[in-house]
Design an enzyme around this catalytic site. Sequence first.
Site, PDB file in Angstrom:
ATOM      1  N   CYS A   1     -16.779 -17.159 -12.207  1.00  0.00           N
ATOM      2  CA  CYS A   1     -16.069 -18.152 -12.585  1.00  0.00           C
ATOM      3  C   CYS A   1     -16.704 -19.500 -12.015  1.00  0.00           C
ATOM      4  CB  CYS A   1     -14.673 -18.056 -12.333  1.00  0.00           C
ATOM      5  SG  CYS A   1     -13.717 -19.125 -13.352  1.00  0.00           S
TER       6      CYS A   1
ATOM      7  N   GLU B   1      15.931 -15.855   2.953  1.00  0.00           N
ATOM      8  CA  GLU B   1      15.563 -15.886   1.693  1.00  0.00           C
ATOM      9  C   GLU B   1      15.292 -14.350   1.035  1.00  0.00           C
ATOM     10  OE1 GLU B   1      13.899 -17.170   4.044  1.00  0.00           O
ATOM     11  OE2 GLU B   1      11.478 -17.399   3.541  1.00  0.00           O
TER      12      GLU B   1
ATOM     13  N   HIS C   1     -13.283 -13.178 -14.672  1.00  0.00           N
ATOM     14  CA  HIS C   1     -13.128 -12.278 -13.280  1.00  0.00           C
ATOM     15  C   HIS C   1     -13.223 -10.977 -13.451  1.00  0.00           C
ATOM     16  CE1 HIS C   1     -11.768 -16.061 -10.902  1.00  0.00           C
ATOM     17  NE2 HIS C   1     -11.599 -16.527 -12.352  1.00  0.00           N
TER      18      HIS C   1
ATOM     19  N   GLY D   1     -13.495 -20.565  -7.322  1.00  0.00           N
ATOM     20  CA  GLY D   1     -12.905 -21.506  -6.567  1.00  0.00           C
ATOM     21  C   GLY D   1     -12.497 -22.780  -7.533  1.00  0.00           C
TER      22      GLY D   1
ATOM     23  N   ILE E   1       1.116  -1.336   0.046  1.00  0.00           N
ATOM     24  CA  ILE E   1       0.012   0.082  -0.109  1.00  0.00           C
ATOM     25  C   ILE E   1       0.934   1.106  -0.163  1.00  0.00           C
ATOM     26  CG2 ILE E   1      -1.773   1.226   1.343  1.00  0.00           C
ATOM     27  CD1 ILE E   1      -2.675  -1.307   0.078  1.00  0.00           C
TER      28      ILE E   1
ATOM     29  N   LYS F   1       7.922   2.898  20.810  1.00  0.00           N
ATOM     30  CA  LYS F   1       9.506   2.293  20.998  1.00  0.00           C
ATOM     31  C   LYS F   1       9.998   2.299  19.752  1.00  0.00           C
ATOM     32  CE  LYS F   1       9.728   1.353  25.282  1.00  0.00           C
ATOM     33  NZ  LYS F   1      10.701   2.142  26.057  1.00  0.00           N
TER      34      LYS F   1
ATOM     35  N   GLU G   1     -13.615  -8.884 -11.227  1.00  0.00           N
ATOM     36  CA  GLU G   1     -13.006  -7.910 -10.179  1.00  0.00           C
ATOM     37  C   GLU G   1     -11.372  -7.529 -10.117  1.00  0.00           C
ATOM     38  OE1 GLU G   1     -13.702 -11.294 -10.284  1.00  0.00           O
ATOM     39  OE2 GLU G   1     -12.224 -12.451  -9.377  1.00  0.00           O
TER      40      GLU G   1
ATOM     41  N   GLY H   1     -18.508 -19.764  -9.704  1.00  0.00           N
ATOM     42  CA  GLY H   1     -19.826 -19.331  -9.378  1.00  0.00           C
ATOM     43  C   GLY H   1     -20.776 -19.390 -10.320  1.00  0.00           C
TER      44      GLY H   1
ATOM     45  N   ASP I   1      -0.682  -8.125  -4.337  1.00  0.00           N
ATOM     46  CA  ASP I   1      -0.271  -6.782  -4.280  1.00  0.00           C
ATOM     47  C   ASP I   1      -0.431  -6.039  -5.636  1.00  0.00           C
ATOM     48  OD1 ASP I   1       0.267  -5.956  -1.822  1.00  0.00           O
ATOM     49  OD2 ASP I   1       2.000  -6.769  -1.632  1.00  0.00           O
TER      50      ASP I   1
HETATM   51  N1  GLN Z   1     -12.384 -24.631 -11.123  1.00  0.00           N
HETATM   52  C1  GLN Z   1     -13.218 -24.033 -12.143  1.00  0.00           C
HETATM   53  C2  GLN Z   1     -12.346 -24.077 -13.439  1.00  0.00           C
HETATM   54  O1  GLN Z   1     -11.096 -24.384 -13.370  1.00  0.00           O
HETATM   55  C3  GLN Z   1     -13.474 -22.517 -11.897  1.00  0.00           C
HETATM   56  C4  GLN Z   1     -12.127 -21.794 -11.817  1.00  0.00           C
HETATM   57  C5  GLN Z   1     -12.294 -20.384 -10.770  1.00  0.00           C
HETATM   58  O2  GLN Z   1     -13.186 -20.125 -10.267  1.00  0.00           O
HETATM   59  N2  GLN Z   1     -11.108 -19.364 -11.190  1.00  0.00           N
HETATM   60  O3  GLN Z   1     -12.940 -24.092 -14.545  1.00  0.00           O
END
Ligand code: GLN
Length: 543
Positions: free
Chosen positions: A384, A152, A510, A357, A21, A190, A512, A386, A73
Amino acid sequence: MSETKYIFVTGGVTSSLGKGIISASLAKLLQARGYNVTIQKLDPYINIDPGTLNPYEHGECYVTEDGAETDLDLGHYERFLNKPTSQANNVTTGRVYQSVINKERKGDYLGKTVQVIPHITDEIKRRIKFLGSKFNYDMVITEIGGTVGDIESLPYIEAVRQLRWQLGHQNSVVIHLTLVPYLSASGELKTKPTQHSVKQLLENGVQPDILVLRTEKELGHEIRRKVGQFCNVSIDSVIQSIDVSTIYEVPLKMLEEKLDLVVLRKLNLEVKEEANLEPWKDFLNKVKNYQKSIRIGLVGKYTELPDAYKSITEAFIHSGAMNNCKVNVEMIHSECLEKQAPAEKLKGLHGILVAPGFGHRGIKGKIEAVKYARENNIPFLGICLGMQMAVIEFGLNVLKLEGAHSTEMYRNTPHPVIDIMEEQKEITDKGGTMRLGAYKCKLLKMSNIYKAYGKTEISERHRHRYEFNNKYLEMYEAAGMKATGINPDTGLVEIIELPDLKWFVGVQFHPEYKSTVLNPHPIFSSFVQAAILESENLTSTEL
Ligand code: GLN
């Protein structure tokens, strides 16, 4: 300006002080003064990229336009600067070693022993300088992940030491971010941890030019003087970074502290113009003076760690501000929806988002969340995985396709309504092999998604292996689930909608990742608007 200047940001005392940030805020200020700046993150882990990391380990994996799977980031960098980053903006130890080892196999070092110094450090330096020269930036801010003193991080600090020697002190600056803890028992701030951390840097041959001190209480002149004196830093280069309620306030705090001016002076650069931060201040003003609020349920399986959904929660802040509305994102663990009646968790929400996911865990709960949104006509956004869950739910409960599923979770499903993409079938390696990065999509005019974008050609970023199975498309469309966004080159379904409902959208990409402070994402804005309407409806029926 001909030569790129380099700004290094290191961290001491503890991790999570907000180097990302601070880097993004400094970049924002320099950009507001007319400079062309970018930010790079060096991550000292051996993975080639964070793509194969569990989000519990490292938070969200952020994807760039060019399809790089990167540290979260980079999301902050893009959200602050409103400019895309690329693969070159994120370097890991794994990537550095991989290039050195590849060169060794090719015979590039023939006859030589390949060593951390000079070969690894040379490769780190090459990657830092490459970013500046390739894109002709005025300044590159390089954030070094980890904390000074970590084994590292050593090659990175050594690379910084060498680069400073090569570039000269007028062409590079080292900013060290540390913590000044407040001991409530004695009522004191401190400075010792900062002194130790600077000493550690000095042992590695690097004298910081600027210290940014993270603190929960105002630092008086005496503390600044003491830190400056014991760390060989002038008092005006000891900068306070006090805790604030939103990360978006940090650039303004850094402006007050003159961090940008100190940097420009040290780099012998002129102060070209007054920092123009009016649009940023407008945004912040909205964030601090919301006129209404809504509740959105974010259904996912990494909900214990909100960083796993960083870009989504930030996108809600951007689109919320645009709509003068505080978006309260309530994290709902999808497994909870498997153990208790979904209504107990979902009732009263103004919008439901089913998150991206992978894998089997929590899938049933996600399907339940979609079902609840569909049956109760609650604004819904599936991203995705979802979106894929929305397709499966419709197949199971509307089309009555028994056992309909994705072959990701149910390999031999009788109805593979979501199936592996053709080009993915032969791939066995897991790292960097998904369908990644920006692809075009054509939108159907009569749709909520077209209303959101106001155009028919869009481009969005992807990260997936599975897709809508077009063999089922006709059947789905006949029953009311429409494909309103299609990839023009492959025919792949990128967006589905239920036009009979108020706002029910699933996207394979995506959105977002592309939402920024100055450009809130149209899908999030449209979803928030639908949720605001929902909240007004709910209130009027309650009256
Ligand atoms: N697992 C799903 C796929 O590979 C969706 C991937 C995700 O949500 N980024 O298509």
